[in-house]
Every structure is written in structure tokens, then in C-alpha cells.
Write an enzyme that holds these catalytic residues in place. Structure first.
Site, PDB file in Angstrom:
ATOM      1  N   HIS A  54      48.458   9.113 -13.324  1.00  0.00           N
ATOM      2  CA  HIS A  54      49.552   9.576 -12.477  1.00  0.00           C
ATOM      3  C   HIS A  54      50.818   8.746 -12.696  1.00  0.00           C
ATOM      4  O   HIS A  54      51.724   8.787 -11.872  1.00  0.00           O
ATOM      5  CB  HIS A  54      49.179   9.489 -10.989  1.00  0.00           C
ATOM      6  CG  HIS A  54      48.155  10.494 -10.537  1.00  0.00           C
ATOM      7  ND1 HIS A  54      46.853  10.445 -10.922  1.00  0.00           N
ATOM      8  CD2 HIS A  54      48.269  11.571  -9.718  1.00  0.00           C
ATOM      9  CE1 HIS A  54      46.188  11.453 -10.346  1.00  0.00           C
ATOM     10  NE2 HIS A  54      47.025  12.142  -9.620  1.00  0.00           N
ATOM     11  N   GLU A  60      46.562  23.724 -17.022  1.00  0.00           N
ATOM     12  CA  GLU A  60      47.844  23.362 -17.634  1.00  0.00           C
ATOM     13  C   GLU A  60      48.091  24.164 -18.906  1.00  0.00           C
ATOM     14  O   GLU A  60      49.215  24.558 -19.194  1.00  0.00           O
ATOM     15  CB  GLU A  60      47.888  21.861 -17.922  1.00  0.00           C
ATOM     16  CG  GLU A  60      48.087  20.995 -16.680  1.00  0.00           C
ATOM     17  CD  GLU A  60      46.891  20.977 -15.732  1.00  0.00           C
ATOM     18  OE1 GLU A  60      45.781  21.326 -16.157  1.00  0.00           O
ATOM     19  OE2 GLU A  60      47.066  20.608 -14.563  1.00  0.00           O
TER      20      GLU A  60
END
Ligand SMILES: Cc1ncc(C[n+]2csc(CCOP(=O)(O)OP(=O)(O)O)c2C)c(N)n1
Ligand SMILES: [Mg+2]
Lengths: 324, 359
Positions: A129, A60
């Protein structure tokens, strides 16, 4: 017109912008041949090739940092971060650089990048999530933050985000990715950044929400029909915030409830409350109420219905300000 | 002045048992017949657990699940190499590691069934919780190993991660610390060839993942991850080395994720049937079975018996997991702080009230 869901509208906007501007490219984990884990980039790899739809290594920091470099050169990178909870490791690049480069270089450099992030809970997902990270982002100067709640707005806002000269975080309410289907114009149009939308007119209470919570807010408003006349604002643009739409509504109703999934403390509801206090304090007939997630990590799914603001909790919030 | 060679490195690959179950006896770790059978039984149990988990997910009885099929040799043999005082730090696909260390099966099902109580690791169980954000557990294991060294405790720490994790800063920063401080940690990379849809060849331009250790000043090696003997031998040696103060090791276990990435994934979108079939021939369970057959450790009756036993254990675990009461409102609020702040208590009361009024 085409009938699209939110996730299809994402793809539609990407596809059209990539056709229009050859400097637009998509990068991220599994966005290529797999079409993204939510299929938001499905078919783009086949259409535009691996030069413009790029599967990156699993990093990321690399994705966001490299997107900054790509944007500095004048390209229009649209990065996907696979889930909300994985954005955090890129915060150094976002906060220390994406948000500061224009200011640091006194306008010599700027970073027109978009970071798309599926966010929010309610899909029975594993840990990390289901987060709603908007407050961290809105708190950061120099980056814009938007989140649509309809397919129409998704396309229009994403196009605006891609064309915007500043970094934009595009939060996608994954819980309603496929929940609604509506007419979306095939032609080019934009929904400007910085504009909220009043999606239900009312005189008694202003209900402010965004993302997946907009549907909950609307459901609560409908249930109170005939008893309390609720105005519902879909904020859409979390930074910059549409001060005028909010304050005008509050000046009319004098009663406000904000609804968000993120934890309460320092959630965006707090900023909205402060804004209302500063601008329209004398119109208020009740303290501003917050219906939010709680100040705990987003739980695994057996507890997620307790965590998420329910229609019932929103109704209670509305009744509380209405009867103050 | 000519340029001179200042460093030269090579990476080896350990293979003890070949695809047909032929064993290189000179390399074979010293394991009794009983232990070999135990390893086989643990692999069968792990695969049974895994198959049932996938089935439960399909039936909506648990949530998203990451299957471990194909990685049993790596997981079982590495976990078996741990001493009682050692610790392991998992990623999210290490169910067979937990199973090998005798973790209550029902808790694994509870966890994947969306219940945090499944992750309340028993006090006498030397493992940390699942790490969903890829690679983030690596620096934790490093710090934990540092503490072992600080305290003078003779323990090693084994940390699991995938090929994808080697692209993350956490991996590089963790390995660098371990090298600099010469820590008793073993980095176990399960190179299962895929990080969701990205093949390991696109994850890195390095020829091997093992060689990344070289950059941090310690040994890295590849082993055949579908061979219990190779994995056991390499991990055992690395753990012994760690405990005796000789620093970290990176072991790249070359294996294969036979299933989908998770139950939400459809691997047929990005990989070929041929590839799957090719790797099916290297199935770690088949391979050990072939060896055992030849060594006179296996017959059909034995396999039938242990398969039935495994299924019984798993069924019992499912029943247990499903008979656990749904977590209560207080479970949402109880665990974030050592003592719950007043404001959070108020939030709990607010939720209780709204639930009561709904009734
Ligand atoms: C930081 C982070 N980014 C993205 C993800 C989403 N994701 C989950 S697993 C995975 C691939 C991991 O690959 P690898 O490390 O090889 O482990 P494997 O899944 O093969 O066991 C990805 C991208 C994540 N969990 N964490
Ligand atoms: Mg992998």
C-alpha cells in the site's frame, strides 16, 4: 475560488469533467456507493448514477483492460486502481496494449483513458500500500505519467489527463491527500501535461522532486535558507518530462539533487541525471546526487521512516553537491 | 440432429447445525466432546484476539487491521481439519486460522503493528505468509501442492481467499492448473458476502461461487460457513481426498463479515443495519454454544472460565508484542537478497550516517 485538499480537487475535477462531457465515466473498486476508499469519488455515484460511476468486480486486469475497450469506442474512462501495489497485475494490459495501440494501428486506434492511482508511503499502511511505481510506467513508451503535489495542480492536471488523447497514469500522492488546503478556481482550467513548475527560485542548487516528496524538498530548502540558495522544481509530469525547465535551472546552478521515494536503482532520478549529462554536462559543478528510497521492498510501517527520504537526508544531499 | 445435453451439474449446500443449534446427527462429523469444546474455545480466543486488535488500532498501537468477527467457524474448523503435515496459505483475514494452529499470538500483533518480524513463520509451522494483493496466494498454493505431488509426499494444501478474489485471474488460473494437474489442494472461499463495499451478488453473475469449480473439472460445494460441523466435515473430506490423490476441491463457506472491512473502513456507508442484525442471529459462536448447552457441554461457569483464559492469553501476547524492541536499520536491508549486494550495503551505511549526524 474554493478551498480544497488534493483529494477534494480530484473529486472536483472528475465532477466537472463528467458534467462537461457525458462520455466521461468512472470505474473501479468501491468507487460507487462507498465513494472510493479515500473518498476521491464521494458523491459522484449519487449525482451521475451507476451507469457512469461503476463499481467493478475485484479485478485490476479487468478494470484496465476494459478501460482500453471503453476508450477504443470513444468514451473517456477514468479508472481507479485502489492502491499502487495493485496496479502491477494490470501491467500486461498497460504495457502490452495501452501503450502500444496507437503505434500498432498506425494511429487508427488510440486509448484516451486515465488511470488514477493513490501512491507512495508514509501512511502506516499494510504491505503493498506504499509503493512508488513511477519508473516502471515512465519506462513504458506510449503512456503519460503525471503526479500533482498541490490541490491546484491536481484539478488542472486531472482535467488535462482526461482530455488527453493518450493513456495517462495519474499518480496521487496519498500521504498528502489531506495535508494541504488551498484556493482552487471553480471554473474550468488546465495545467498542461509535460510542464514542470519551479516552485522556489534559487541560484546554488537545483532540487528536483515530485508527489509527496515535494513538501520534504521545500522544507529542506527552507531550512538551508541563508546558507545555500536552493531552487526547487516540482516535476509534475514524469512522462513526458519537461527537459527545458530542468536544463535551464541546471545551467544556472550547476548542482543538482533529485529526490524520490521509489528505490534508487533505475529510479527516475537516474533518467534525470542522464538527461542532465546529455544536455548540460558542461554546466555541472558537481555530480548529480540522488536522495531516494532504498533498493528494498517498501517496509511495514515500523521501518518506513528509515526508508523514506527524510528532510535531513535531503539536506545532506544538498550540502554534498554544494560543497563538492 | 437435436442439441443434446452434454453436461449437467448441481451444487449442494451442506448444513449440519441450524441456527438454533439443532444438529443433523446423520451428517455430524465424528468429533469427541473434548474436540467440540476445543473448537468453541478456539473461537472464543479468536474473537477475543480480534476485538483487542480493533481496540489496539483505535488507540494507535497497531496499524490497519482486518477483523475476522463472524468468520470464526469457517476459519477455526477448517484449520482444525488440517493434518500436521498439511500446509495452509492465507489471505489477510485469517488470524483465527493461525490461532487454531497455535501460532504465537504476539507475532500476529507484531505483524499488524507494522513489524515484518511478526511474519517470520516458525520453522515447524506449516503456513505461508499473509497475502495482501487479493487472490495472489492461490497460484502459490497450487504450485506448492504440485511440488507435494512431484515429491510423492502425502500432504494437502489448504488455500484461503474471499468472494472478491474469485474475480481475479489468479483464482481462475490457479484452479485451472489444479484441475489439469489433479493437485492435492483445497480451495477455501470464505464468502463473507462483501468485498469491501461490493456485495457478492455484484461480484459475479454466478448463482454460487462453488460452481466455478465445475468449469475447471472438479468438485465445488457450498457449506454453511457459520457452522463448525459443516465446515469441518467438508474440509476434512476434501483434504483426505487431496492426500489420496483424487484431486482438488473448491469449498465455498457461506459466512458473514460482521465487522468493517478493515479499521479504515466504515461499512455503514454501504450496508444496512437490518442485514447486520439478520446475520447476527447466525453468529457462529452463539450457534455452537446453543448446541453445546443442549448436549450438556456448556454452562456459564465454563464460559466465564474460558473467556477469562482467552483474555489472559491475549493480554500477555499484547504485552509481549509491545515489549519487542523497535526494528533496527539493518532489518530494512538484511532480507531482500540471500547476500546483500555491495550497493545496498552502501545505502545502509549512508542511512546510518545520516541518522548518527542527526543525534
Ligand atoms: C489485487 C488487489 N486489489 C485490491 C485490493 C484492495 N482490497 C483489499 S481487500 C479487498 C476486498 C477483498 O474482498 P474478499 O476477497 O471478498 O475478501 P474479504 O476482504 O471479504 O475477506 C480489496 C478490494 C487488494 N488488496 N488487492
Ligand atoms: Mg469477502
Amino acid at each position: 475560488m474554493v478551498q480544497l485538499t488534493i483529494v477534494q480537487a480530484v473529486k472536483f475535477a472528475l465532477e466537472q469533467e463528467m458534467e462537461r462531457d457525458s462520455d466521461v465515466l468512472v470505474l473501479g473498486e468501491d468507487v460507487g456507493i462507498n465513494g472510493g476508499v479515500f473518498r476521491a469519488t464521494e458523491g459522484l455515484f449519487e449525482k451521475f448514477g451507476d451507469n457512469r460511476v461503476v463499481d467493478t468486480p475485484l479485478s485490476e486486469t479487468g478494470i484496465v483492460g476494459a478501460a482500453i475497450g471503453l476508450a477504443l469506442y470513444g468514451l473517456r474512462p477514468v479508472a481507479e486502481i485502489q492502491f499502487d501495489g495493485f496496479l502491477y497485475s494490470a501491467f500486461d494490459q498497460l504495457i502490452s496494449h495501452a501503450g502500444r495501440i496507437r503505434n500498432r494501428s498506425r494511429g487508427r486506434f488510440h486509448v484516451p483513458l486515465v488511470i488514477r492511482v493513490p501512491y507512495g508511503g508514509g501512511i502506516r499502511a499494510p504491505e503493498h500500500h506504499s509503493d512508488s511505481p513511477e519508473s516502471y510506467l515512465v519506462h513504458t513508451p506510449g503512456i503519460k505519467v503525471v503526479t500533482p503535489s498541490t490541490p491546484y495542480d491536481t484539478k488542472g492536471l486531472l482535467i488535462s489527463a482526461i482530455r488527453d488523447p493518450d493513456p495517462v497514469i495519474f499518480l496521487e500522492p496519498k500521504r498528502i491527500y489531506r495535508a494541504i488546503r488551498e484556493d482552487v478556481p471553480e471554473e474550468d482550467y488546465v495545467v498542461p501535461l509535460g510542464e514542470a513548475k519551479t516552485i522556489r527560485a534559487g541560484n546554488d542548487v537545483t532540487l528536483i522532486s515530485w508527489g509527496a516528496m515535494v513538501r520534504q524538498a521545500m522544507a529542506a530548502a527552507e531550512k538551508l535558507k541563508g546558507k545555500i540558495d536552493v531552487e526547487v522544481i516540482d516535476l509534475r509530469s514524469l512522462s513526458p518530462i519537461d527537459v527545458e525547465t530542468v536544463t535551464k535551472s541546471v545551467a544556472k546552478t550547476g548542482r543538482v539533487v533529485t529526490v524520490h521515494e521509489a528505490p534508487r536503482t533505475c529510479g527516475l532520478g537516474a533518467e534525470i541525471t542522464a538527461l542532465i549529462n546529455e544536455r548540460v554536462f558542461l554546466s555541472l559543478k558537481a555530480p548529480v546526487e540522488r536522495v531516494t528510497g532504498f533498493d528494498v521492498p517498501f517496509p511495514l510501517y515500523k521501518l518506513e521512516d528509515y526508508y523514506l527520504p527524510s528532510i535531513n537526508r535531503i539536506i545532506k544531499g544538498i550540502e554534498k553537491v554544494a560543497s563538492f | 440432429m437435436p442439441e443434446e445435453v452434454v453436461g449437467k451439474f448441481e451444487i449442494t449446500m451442506l448444513k449440519v447445525l441450524d441456527v438454533d443449534g439443532n444438529c443433523d446427527e446423520t451428517l455430524k462429523p465424528r468429533l469427541s466432546d473434548e474436540v467440540i469444546k476445543k473448537l468453541f474455545e478456539l473461537m472464543i480466543l479468536s474473537r477475543t484476539f480480534d476485538d483487542i486488535a480493533v481496540k489496539l488500532q483505535r488507540e494507535g498501537r497497531i496499524g490497519t487491521y482486518a477483523p475476522g468477527r463472524g468468520q470464526e467457524a469457517t476459519q477455526v474448523a477448517s484449520a482444525y481439519a488440517l493434518n500436521d503435515s498439511d500446509w495452509f496459505f492465507p489471505a489477510f483475514r485469517e488470524n483465527a486460522v493461525y490461532i487454531t494452529k497455535n501460532f504465537p499470538l504476539e507475532m500476529l500483533y507484531e505483524y499488524w503493528g507494522g513489524d515484518e518480524r511478526g511474519e517470520k513463520i516458525p520453522d515447524d509451522f506449516n503456513a505461508f505468509t499473509v497475502a495482501i494483493p487479493v487472490g495472489t496466494q492461490i497460484p502459490h498454493a497450487v504450485g506448492f501442492a504440485w511440488a507435494c505431488k512431484f515429491k510423492g509426499d502425502k500432504r494437502a494444501v489448504l488455500v484461503y481467499f474471499g468472494d472478491g478474489a474469485t474475480s481475479r485471474g489468479d483464482f481462475h488460473e490457479g484452479l485451472n492448473f489444479a484441475g489439469v494437474f489433479k493437485l492435492p489442494v483445497v480451495f477455501l472461499c470464505q464468502n463473507n458476502q462483501w468485498a469491501i463495499s461490493l456485495p457478492d451478488k455484484r461480484q459475479t453473475a454466478s448463482k454460487t461461487l462453488a460452481q466455478k469449480a465445475i468449469a475447471y473439472g472438479f468438485e465445488g460445494k457450498q457449506v454453511d460457513g457459520n457452522d463448525v460441523f459443516s465446515v469441518y466435515k467438508a474440509v476434512k473430506e476434501a483434504l483426505d481426498k487431496a492426500r489420496s490423490g483424487d484431486g482438488p476441491t473448491l469449498i465455498e463457506c457461506v459466512t458473514y463479515r460482521m465487522g468493517n472491512h478493515t479499521t479504515s473502513d466504515d461499512a455503514s456507508r454501504y450496508r444496512t443495519k437490518e442485514e447486520i442484525e439478520e446475520w447476527a442471529k447466525r453468529d457462529p459462536i452463539d450457534r455452537l454454544r446453543k448446541y453445546m448447552k443442549r448436549a450438556g457441554l456448556w454452562n456459564e461457569e465454563y464460559e466465564k472460565r474460558i473467556t477469562v483464559e482467552a483474555m489472559e492469553k491475549v493480554q500477555k501476547a499484547v504485552e509481549k508484542a509491545e515489549s519487542v524492541q523497535k526494528p533496527e536499520v539493518k532489518d530494512l536491508f538484511e532480507w531482500t537478497y540471500s547476500d546483500v549486494p555491495q550497493r545496498l550495503r552502501e545505502q545502509q551505511e549512508e542511512l546510518n550516517l545520516s541518522l548518527k549526524e542527526r543525534e
